[in-house]
Each structure stands twice: as structure tokens, then as C-alpha cells.
Motif scaffolding. Structure first.
Motif, PDB file in Angstrom:
ATOM      1  N   PHE A 152      70.119 113.203  53.446  1.00 59.46           N
ATOM      2  CA  PHE A 152      70.569 112.693  52.624  1.00 59.46           C
ATOM      3  C   PHE A 152      71.234 113.495  51.937  1.00 59.46           C
ATOM      4  O   PHE A 152      71.377 114.036  50.634  1.00 59.46           O
ATOM      5  N   GLY A 153      72.281 113.895  52.168  1.00 61.70           N
ATOM      6  CA  GLY A 153      73.840 114.350  50.992  1.00 61.70           C
ATOM      7  C   GLY A 153      73.402 115.389  51.092  1.00 61.70           C
ATOM      8  O   GLY A 153      75.456 115.752  50.399  1.00 61.70           O
ATOM      9  N   GLY A 154      72.925 116.275  51.663  1.00 61.16           N
ATOM     10  CA  GLY A 154      73.073 117.530  51.476  1.00 61.16           C
ATOM     11  C   GLY A 154      72.794 118.431  49.953  1.00 61.16           C
ATOM     12  O   GLY A 154      72.450 119.177  49.607  1.00 61.16           O
ATOM     13  N   ALA A 155      72.789 117.867  49.040  1.00 65.26           N
ATOM     14  CA  ALA A 155      72.923 117.685  47.706  1.00 65.26           C
ATOM     15  C   ALA A 155      71.433 118.130  46.562  1.00 65.26           C
ATOM     16  O   ALA A 155      70.427 117.938  48.057  1.00 65.26           O
ATOM     17  N   TRP A 156      70.712 119.137  46.010  1.00 67.57           N
ATOM     18  CA  TRP A 156      69.349 119.153  45.846  1.00 67.57           C
ATOM     19  C   TRP A 156      69.033 118.031  45.460  1.00 67.57           C
ATOM     20  O   TRP A 156      67.529 117.899  45.975  1.00 67.57           O
ATOM     21  N   HIS A 157      69.317 116.857  44.877  1.00 66.54           N
ATOM     22  CA  HIS A 157      68.910 114.990  45.222  1.00 66.54           C
ATOM     23  C   HIS A 157      68.762 114.663  45.925  1.00 66.54           C
ATOM     24  O   HIS A 157      68.327 113.588  45.821  1.00 66.54           O
ATOM     25  N   GLY A 158      69.282 114.851  47.670  1.00 70.27           N
ATOM     26  CA  GLY A 158      68.921 113.560  48.401  1.00 70.27           C
ATOM     27  C   GLY A 158      67.626 113.838  48.922  1.00 70.27           C
ATOM     28  O   GLY A 158      68.480 112.026  49.377  1.00 70.27           O
ATOM     29  N   VAL A 159      67.503 114.056  49.345  1.00 67.10           N
ATOM     30  CA  VAL A 159      65.909 113.579  49.980  1.00 67.10           C
ATOM     31  C   VAL A 159      65.342 113.372  49.011  1.00 67.10           C
ATOM     32  O   VAL A 159      64.612 112.076  49.552  1.00 67.10           O
ATOM     33  N   GLU A 160      65.056 113.572  48.428  1.00 67.33           N
ATOM     34  CA  GLU A 160      64.586 112.937  46.906  1.00 67.33           C
ATOM     35  C   GLU A 160      65.195 111.353  46.312  1.00 67.33           C
ATOM     36  O   GLU A 160      64.289 110.113  46.546  1.00 67.33           O
ATOM     37  N   THR A 161      66.582 111.800  46.520  1.00 66.80           N
ATOM     38  CA  THR A 161      67.305 110.140  46.319  1.00 66.80           C
ATOM     39  C   THR A 161      67.061 109.478  47.198  1.00 66.80           C
ATOM     40  O   THR A 161      66.802 108.037  47.133  1.00 66.80           O
ATOM     41  N   LYS A 162      66.683 109.307  48.973  1.00 62.85           N
ATOM     42  CA  LYS A 162      66.653 109.126  49.661  1.00 62.85           C
ATOM     43  C   LYS A 162      65.103 108.612  49.794  1.00 62.85           C
ATOM     44  O   LYS A 162      64.591 107.188  50.157  1.00 62.85           O
ATOM     45  N   ARG A 163      64.254 109.290  49.001  1.00 64.48           N
ATOM     46  CA  ARG A 163      62.683 108.915  49.319  1.00 64.48           C
ATOM     47  C   ARG A 163      62.047 108.139  48.260  1.00 64.48           C
ATOM     48  O   ARG A 163      61.158 106.457  48.419  1.00 64.48           O
ATOM     49  N   TRP A 164      63.236 107.709  47.469  1.00 67.89           N
ATOM     50  CA  TRP A 164      63.177 107.137  46.008  1.00 67.89           C
ATOM     51  C   TRP A 164      63.334 105.886  46.080  1.00 67.89           C
ATOM     52  O   TRP A 164      62.644 104.818  46.198  1.00 67.89           O
ATOM     53  N   LEU A 165      64.745 105.716  47.302  1.00 67.04           N
ATOM     54  CA  LEU A 165      64.972 104.456  47.563  1.00 67.04           C
ATOM     55  C   LEU A 165      64.422 103.840  48.340  1.00 67.04           C
ATOM     56  O   LEU A 165      63.737 102.347  48.174  1.00 67.04           O
ATOM     57  N   LEU A 166      63.640 104.488  49.125  1.00 68.56           N
ATOM     58  CA  LEU A 166      62.166 104.003  51.031  1.00 68.56           C
ATOM     59  C   LEU A 166      61.177 103.801  49.944  1.00 68.56           C
ATOM     60  O   LEU A 166      60.834 102.396  50.569  1.00 68.56           O
ATOM     61  N   THR A 167      60.929 103.911  48.706  1.00 74.25           N
ATOM     62  CA  THR A 167      59.919 103.649  48.394  1.00 74.25           C
ATOM     63  C   THR A 167      59.379 102.476  47.464  1.00 74.25           C
ATOM     64  O   THR A 167      59.086 101.717  47.660  1.00 74.25           O
ATOM     65  N   LEU A 168      60.862 102.579  47.299  1.00 75.45           N
ATOM     66  CA  LEU A 168      61.353 101.103  45.898  1.00 75.45           C
ATOM     67  C   LEU A 168      61.458 100.203  47.356  1.00 75.45           C
ATOM     68  O   LEU A 168      60.563  98.770  46.939  1.00 75.45           O
ATOM     69  N   GLU A 169      62.155 100.327  48.019  1.00 80.24           N
ATOM     70  CA  GLU A 169      61.694  99.581  49.557  1.00 80.24           C
ATOM     71  C   GLU A 169      60.628  98.882  50.426  1.00 80.24           C
ATOM     72  O   GLU A 169      60.817  97.597  51.662  1.00 80.24           O
ATOM     73  N   GLY A 170      59.499  99.932  49.644  1.00 81.46           N
ATOM     74  CA  GLY A 170      58.278  99.661  50.418  1.00 81.46           C
ATOM     75  C   GLY A 170      58.596 100.025  51.710  1.00 81.46           C
ATOM     76  O   GLY A 170      57.095 100.102  52.855  1.00 81.46           O
ATOM     77  N   VAL A 171      59.240 100.997  52.048  1.00 84.56           N
ATOM     78  CA  VAL A 171      58.985 101.932  53.773  1.00 84.56           C
ATOM     79  C   VAL A 171      58.190 102.788  53.260  1.00 84.56           C
ATOM     80  O   VAL A 171      57.079 102.993  54.524  1.00 84.56           O
ATOM     81  N   LEU A 172      57.696 103.511  52.937  1.00 89.17           N
ATOM     82  CA  LEU A 172      56.890 104.719  51.633  1.00 89.17           C
ATOM     83  C   LEU A 172      56.064 104.051  50.920  1.00 89.17           C
ATOM     84  O   LEU A 172      56.500 103.925  50.014  1.00 89.17           O
ATOM     85  N   PRO A 173      54.803 104.833  50.817  1.00 88.95           N
ATOM     86  CA  PRO A 173      54.107 104.191  49.837  1.00 88.95           C
ATOM     87  C   PRO A 173      53.815 105.423  48.826  1.00 88.95           C
ATOM     88  O   PRO A 173      55.225 106.171  48.412  1.00 88.95           O
ATOM     89  N   PRO A 174      54.096 104.417  47.399  1.00 86.60           N
ATOM     90  CA  PRO A 174      54.284 105.173  45.764  1.00 86.60           C
ATOM     91  C   PRO A 174      53.192 106.745  46.061  1.00 86.60           C
ATOM     92  O   PRO A 174      52.351 106.369  46.356  1.00 86.60           O
ATOM     93  N   THR A 175      54.035 106.986  45.372  1.00 90.38           N
ATOM     94  CA  THR A 175      52.749 108.655  44.920  1.00 90.38           C
ATOM     95  C   THR A 175      53.205 108.536  43.721  1.00 90.38           C
ATOM     96  O   THR A 175      53.362 107.679  42.862  1.00 90.38           O
TER      97      THR A 175
END
Length: 183
Positions: A152-175
Motif C-alpha cells: 500500500f503505497g510503499g512508504a513507511w506508513h503504507g501497510v499500517e494505513t491500509k490496516r487502519w482503513l480495513l479495521t475502520l470498515e470492519g474487514v479486520l478486527p481491531p487490535t
């Protein structure tokens, strides 16, 4: 019309997002980019108070968990050909709270029927998602690898941003450290 920009603070690991607007709608968005289409992101600022207020309100409601779709007008000028077809397929067929693999999106879009080679359509869709001019509005964060989140975007925050959005949308459970909106 040239792009003018609206900056909206977000709770994302990447920080504020910037949205490039035209008279036809939102034509660009970036999580932390400094340049778009060869020009500095954020310059000039959007002087259209109605457009600015609409973008700020809708994005704020989404991040507060009160809106599932941004419902902003889209100006598709920065996507053409097969890229546009794949982005429109994603936009219309993958709803809030759902995810699709790169390979599934390739198949569903119908643009890769002549492309052979194992995994080539999926990799091509991955490259297209990386070149999405309208992230968040055209939800490339909902496109995942067959064996995990994918990039997701290649930057340091990319995958964490993707994880955050998927958690917001309920695709992933919150940690335990989830800092999203309260239900």
C-alpha cells in the motif's frame, strides 16, 4: 481547470490527506504525497468554499465512522484505458466492509482476458492500485493479496494505513491498540 487542494486532518498513520478538486469533482487524492502530476500537492489551495466544506465534511464523517461512502463527485481525468476500467470496477463493486484480492479484481474487471502468465493479471492490478489517483474515494485499500494485506503505497506508513482503513470498515478486527472511532 487546474487542481486546487483541500487538506483534511485524519487519524491515519500517514497524517492529513490532500484532495485535488476541479469544477467537475475530486480528481486526485494523496495520503502523504508531495507531488501529483508533476506539481506540488497542496498548491494552490481550494478557494471554492462549497467544495472545500463538502470534502472536509464527508471525509470527516467517514473517519468518525458516520459515513460508509464519501459520495463526492469524481473527476476521472487522471485514469484512462484499462486502468480506468479496473478503478471503476473497484469503485462500483467492492463495498464498504468488503475486500477483494488483486486476482479477483483482475478477473471481475474483464480487462485481462488476453494477458497470460501465472499471477500477471494480479500483479498488474497491484501496480494499478499503486497508481490510483483517487485513493480513499476509489478504495484501493480494499484490494488485498491472496495471502495477506499486500502492499500500500510503499512508504513507511503504507501497510499500517491500509490496516487502519480495513479495521475502520470492519474487514479486520481491531487490535488492542486500535485508536479508531468508538462504536
Amino acid at each position: 481547470m487546474e487542481l486546487s487542494w483541500v487538506t483534511v486532518d485524519t487519524p491515519l498513520p500517514s497524517g492529513a490527506m490532500k484532495f485535488g478538486v476541479t469544477a467537475n469533482g475530486v480528481a486526485a487524492a494523496t495520503y502523504a504525497g508531495a507531488v501529483f502530476a508533476g506539481k506540488p500537492v497542496g498548491v494552490p489551495e481550494c478557494g471554492d468554499t462549497r467544495a472545500r466544506a463538502l470534502v472536509e465534511a464527508r471525509v470527516g464523517e467517514y473517519f468518525a465512522g458516520r459515513r460508509r461512502e464519501l459520495g463526492l463527485p469524481i473527476d476521472w481525468r487522471y485514469a484512462t484505458g484499462p486502468h480506468l476500467t479496473v478503478l471503476r470496477c473497484l469503485f462500483t463493486e467492492v463495498e464498504y466492509g468488503k475486500a477483494i484480492t488483486y486476482g479477483e479484481l483482475a478477473a471481475r474487471s474483464g480487462v485481462f482476458e488476453d494477458l497470460s502468465g501465472p499471477g500477471l493479471p494480479a500483479r498488474t492490478v497491484g501496480q494499478m492500485m499503486g497508481a490510483n489517483p483517487l485513493p480513499l474515494l476509489v478504495p484501493c485499500h480494499r484490494v488485498v493479496a491472496a495471502d495477506g494485506l499486500g502492499g500500500f503505497g510503499g512508504a513507511w506508513h503504507g501497510v499500517e494505513t491500509k490496516r487502519w482503513l480495513l479495521t475502520l470498515e470492519g474487514v479486520l478486527p481491531p487490535t488492542l491498540d486500535w485508536d479508531g472511532p468508538a462504536d
